[in-house]
Design a protein around this motif. Structure first.
Motif, PDB file in Angstrom:
ATOM      1  N   SER A 107       9.459  -3.529  12.801  1.00  0.00           N
ATOM      2  CA  SER A 107      10.816  -3.560  12.254  1.00  0.00           C
ATOM      3  C   SER A 107      11.818  -4.074  13.277  1.00  0.00           C
ATOM      4  CB  SER A 107      11.223  -2.156  11.780  1.00  0.00           C
ATOM      5  OG  SER A 107      11.240  -1.235  12.864  1.00  0.00           O
ATOM      6  N   LEU A 108      11.463  -4.003  14.549  1.00  0.00           N
ATOM      7  CA  LEU A 108      12.332  -4.500  15.618  1.00  0.00           C
ATOM      8  C   LEU A 108      11.917  -5.883  16.098  1.00  0.00           C
ATOM      9  CD1 LEU A 108      14.543  -3.940  17.830  1.00  0.00           C
ATOM     10  CD2 LEU A 108      12.674  -3.021  19.233  1.00  0.00           C
ATOM     11  N   LEU A 109      10.623  -6.060  16.376  1.00  0.00           N
ATOM     12  CA  LEU A 109      10.157  -7.247  17.076  1.00  0.00           C
ATOM     13  C   LEU A 109       9.927  -8.463  16.192  1.00  0.00           C
ATOM     14  CD1 LEU A 109       7.591  -5.705  19.591  1.00  0.00           C
ATOM     15  CD2 LEU A 109       9.899  -6.531  20.077  1.00  0.00           C
ATOM     16  N   LEU A 110       9.454  -8.235  14.972  1.00  0.00           N
ATOM     17  CA  LEU A 110       9.031  -9.389  14.179  1.00  0.00           C
ATOM     18  C   LEU A 110      10.185 -10.337  13.884  1.00  0.00           C
ATOM     19  CD1 LEU A 110       6.477 -10.608  12.999  1.00  0.00           C
ATOM     20  CD2 LEU A 110       7.041  -9.527  10.816  1.00  0.00           C
ATOM     21  N   LEU A 123       0.818  -1.214   0.000  1.00  0.00           N
ATOM     22  CA  LEU A 123       0.000   0.000   0.000  1.00  0.00           C
ATOM     23  C   LEU A 123       0.857   1.273   0.000  1.00  0.00           C
ATOM     24  CD1 LEU A 123      -2.847  -1.004   2.493  1.00  0.00           C
ATOM     25  CD2 LEU A 123      -3.019  -0.715   0.014  1.00  0.00           C
ATOM     26  N   GLY A 124       2.166   1.115  -0.190  1.00  0.00           N
ATOM     27  CA  GLY A 124       3.031   2.289  -0.240  1.00  0.00           C
ATOM     28  C   GLY A 124       3.389   2.836   1.129  1.00  0.00           C
ATOM     29  N   LEU A 125       3.232   2.016   2.157  1.00  0.00           N
ATOM     30  CA  LEU A 125       3.491   2.441   3.534  1.00  0.00           C
ATOM     31  C   LEU A 125       4.711   1.700   4.074  1.00  0.00           C
ATOM     32  CD1 LEU A 125      -0.263   2.443   4.593  1.00  0.00           C
ATOM     33  CD2 LEU A 125       1.148   4.441   4.064  1.00  0.00           C
ATOM     34  N   CYS A 126       4.884   1.684   5.392  1.00  0.00           N
ATOM     35  CA  CYS A 126       6.021   1.011   6.007  1.00  0.00           C
ATOM     36  C   CYS A 126       5.558   0.325   7.283  1.00  0.00           C
ATOM     37  CB  CYS A 126       7.148   2.006   6.294  1.00  0.00           C
ATOM     38  SG  CYS A 126       6.766   3.211   7.585  1.00  0.00           S
ATOM     39  N   PRO A 127       6.357  -0.558   7.858  1.00  0.00           N
ATOM     40  CA  PRO A 127       5.955  -1.257   9.085  1.00  0.00           C
ATOM     41  C   PRO A 127       5.642  -0.299  10.226  1.00  0.00           C
ATOM     42  CG  PRO A 127       7.862  -2.312   8.118  1.00  0.00           C
ATOM     43  CD  PRO A 127       7.657  -1.036   7.366  1.00  0.00           C
ATOM     44  N   GLU A 128       4.788  -0.751  11.141  1.00  0.00           N
ATOM     45  CA  GLU A 128       4.455   0.018  12.329  1.00  0.00           C
ATOM     46  C   GLU A 128       4.366  -0.907  13.522  1.00  0.00           C
ATOM     47  OE1 GLU A 128      -0.050  -0.342  12.608  1.00  0.00           O
ATOM     48  OE2 GLU A 128       1.638  -1.664  13.092  1.00  0.00           O
ATOM     49  N   GLY A 129       4.108  -0.311  14.709  1.00  0.00           N
ATOM     50  CA  GLY A 129       3.931  -1.117  15.904  1.00  0.00           C
ATOM     51  C   GLY A 129       5.187  -1.802  16.401  1.00  0.00           C
ATOM     52  N   ALA A 130       6.367  -1.285  16.025  1.00  0.00           N
ATOM     53  CA  ALA A 130       7.675  -1.876  16.357  1.00  0.00           C
ATOM     54  C   ALA A 130       7.938  -3.159  15.592  1.00  0.00           C
ATOM     55  CB  ALA A 130       7.831  -2.100  17.858  1.00  0.00           C
ATOM     56  N   ASN A 187      12.476   0.282  26.207  1.00  0.00           N
ATOM     57  CA  ASN A 187      12.890   1.542  25.584  1.00  0.00           C
ATOM     58  C   ASN A 187      13.101   1.391  24.076  1.00  0.00           C
ATOM     59  OD1 ASN A 187      12.703   3.043  27.936  1.00  0.00           O
ATOM     60  ND2 ASN A 187      14.854   2.786  28.471  1.00  0.00           N
ATOM     61  N   PRO A 188      13.806   0.346  23.619  1.00  0.00           N
ATOM     62  CA  PRO A 188      13.937   0.169  22.166  1.00  0.00           C
ATOM     63  C   PRO A 188      12.589  -0.011  21.464  1.00  0.00           C
ATOM     64  CG  PRO A 188      15.571  -1.159  23.308  1.00  0.00           C
ATOM     65  CD  PRO A 188      14.658  -0.613  24.363  1.00  0.00           C
ATOM     66  N   VAL A 189      11.648  -0.691  22.109  1.00  0.00           N
ATOM     67  CA  VAL A 189      10.326  -0.885  21.506  1.00  0.00           C
ATOM     68  C   VAL A 189       9.598   0.448  21.365  1.00  0.00           C
ATOM     69  CG1 VAL A 189       8.013  -1.814  21.941  1.00  0.00           C
ATOM     70  CG2 VAL A 189      10.015  -3.300  22.133  1.00  0.00           C
ATOM     71  N   HIS A 190       9.601   1.255  22.419  1.00  0.00           N
ATOM     72  CA  HIS A 190       8.944   2.561  22.332  1.00  0.00           C
ATOM     73  C   HIS A 190       9.601   3.436  21.270  1.00  0.00           C
ATOM     74  CE1 HIS A 190       6.109   1.998  25.514  1.00  0.00           C
ATOM     75  NE2 HIS A 190       7.029   1.791  26.436  1.00  0.00           N
ATOM     76  N   HIS A 191      10.933   3.380  21.193  1.00  0.00           N
ATOM     77  CA  HIS A 191      11.641   4.146  20.168  1.00  0.00           C
ATOM     78  C   HIS A 191      11.229   3.672  18.774  1.00  0.00           C
ATOM     79  CE1 HIS A 191      14.827   6.232  17.998  1.00  0.00           C
ATOM     80  NE2 HIS A 191      15.131   5.073  17.428  1.00  0.00           N
ATOM     81  N   ALA A 192      11.143   2.359  18.591  1.00  0.00           N
ATOM     82  CA  ALA A 192      10.768   1.822  17.283  1.00  0.00           C
ATOM     83  C   ALA A 192       9.352   2.233  16.894  1.00  0.00           C
ATOM     84  CB  ALA A 192      10.902   0.296  17.283  1.00  0.00           C
ATOM     85  N   ILE A 193       8.426   2.194  17.847  1.00  0.00           N
ATOM     86  CA  ILE A 193       7.047   2.606  17.558  1.00  0.00           C
ATOM     87  C   ILE A 193       7.024   4.049  17.053  1.00  0.00           C
ATOM     88  CG2 ILE A 193       4.806   3.142  18.595  1.00  0.00           C
ATOM     89  CD1 ILE A 193       5.246   0.725  20.469  1.00  0.00           C
ATOM     90  N   ASP A 194       7.729   4.935  17.749  1.00  0.00           N
ATOM     91  CA  ASP A 194       7.735   6.350  17.362  1.00  0.00           C
ATOM     92  C   ASP A 194       8.493   6.579  16.058  1.00  0.00           C
ATOM     93  OD1 ASP A 194       6.227   7.164  19.556  1.00  0.00           O
ATOM     94  OD2 ASP A 194       7.985   7.512  20.811  1.00  0.00           O
ATOM     95  N   ASN A 195       9.620   5.905  15.903  1.00  0.00           N
ATOM     96  CA  ASN A 195      10.428   6.077  14.690  1.00  0.00           C
ATOM     97  C   ASN A 195       9.661   5.596  13.462  1.00  0.00           C
ATOM     98  OD1 ASN A 195      12.918   6.827  13.407  1.00  0.00           O
ATOM     99  ND2 ASN A 195      13.402   4.650  13.213  1.00  0.00           N
ATOM    100  N   GLU A 196       9.053   4.429  13.562  1.00  0.00           N
ATOM    101  CA  GLU A 196       8.251   3.913  12.448  1.00  0.00           C
ATOM    102  C   GLU A 196       7.106   4.851  12.118  1.00  0.00           C
ATOM    103  OE1 GLU A 196       8.940  -0.841  13.472  1.00  0.00           O
ATOM    104  OE2 GLU A 196       7.031   0.152  13.914  1.00  0.00           O
TER     105      GLU A 196
END
Length: 256
Positions: free
Chosen positions: A137-140, A128-135, A211-220
């Protein structure tokens, strides 16, 4: 609509948007976030069950509402994901039918995921032209491995309960229609445990990654907002609407 049930030692949160495959709105996110935050102050609460009504978990965000969203405003979905990541109470997901977009990414923050054998999953962000969310990119990749994460996130191809179980996204696969029953059985097991020990143990299990998860959520989300405003994403989402006029959660919406 969100239904909240107090079962004595656990809470049940049911997403229920009849005829729209439980597609999530700002109001629904806000209610779930408030419930998660309030549960933290309920000393006897030993678990929280997330489920969807009508044989569907959730088709994700209602894209019609999402496209009308002001990118300069806070998004209720991000607040929900942060609250889910912060929860020291075990979260149990009962998945039937479809889990799409955030319907999959929220599972990464759950401690137990029970799914009916016909459940199907999809992360359609890139198509859909978007990118991963909800962390994601880190957790999956941590949960299912980097190769499987790349396959699911970069191609957006659907996958079934059997593949999700084998990859480690699910705790167990049960008969169709039995996911909520299995989730309640897990909640009953936890209800017999000391509440403080449960919360301390989950806190310790999650603390180093919080902390890394919260950062990933915001960065994504920063990248997601940029993508959402792009012509390519809006064109692809419009094509989705036109190609599936009867399958969106609002009759005219889409899934994300």
């Amino acid at each position: 609509m969100i239904h909240i049930s107090n079962k004595g030692n656990w809470l049940e949160i049911s997403m229920d948007r009849a005829g729209r495959r439980n597609a999530l709105t700002h109001a629904m996110y806000a209610e779930m976030t408030e419930t998660l935050q309030q549960a933290a102050g309920w000393a006897e609460c030993r678990s929280i069950i997330l489920s969807g009504a009508g044989g569907c978990f959730t088709a994700g965000n209602d894209l019609t509402e999402f496209l009308a969203y002001d990118p300069d405003e806070p998004h209720a979905g991000i607040a929900f994901l942060h609250a889910l990541a912060d929860a020291d109470i075990p979260v149990i997901a009962a998945v039937e039918g479809q889990a799409v977009g955030v319907g999959v990414t929220m599972l990464q923050h759950c401690d137990f995921v029970l799914a009916g054998k016909s459940a199907c999953f999809r992360l359609p962000f890139v198509p859909l032209g978007l990118c991963p969310e909800g962390a994601s990119s880190l957790l999956l990749a941590d949960i299912v491995g980097p190769r499987r994460a790349a396959q699911w996130l970069l191609t957006g191809q659907p996958f079934d309960a059997s593949e999700a179980l084998e990859a480690g996204l699910l705790t167990r696969v049960v008969e169709d229609g039995a996911a909520l029953q299995a989730a309640r059985a897990t909640a009953e097991q936890l209800a017999a445990m000391p509440a403080a020990s449960i919360r301390i143990s989950k806190h310790l299990m999650r603390d180093s990654r919080r902390n890394p998860v919260h950062h990933a959520i915001d960065n994504e989300w920063e990248y997601f907002r940029q993508c959402l405003q792009s012509e390519e994403a809006r064109s692809r989402i419009q094509q989705f609407f036109e190609g599936k006029p009867d399958r969106g959660p609002a009759g005219e919406g889409g899934e994300l």
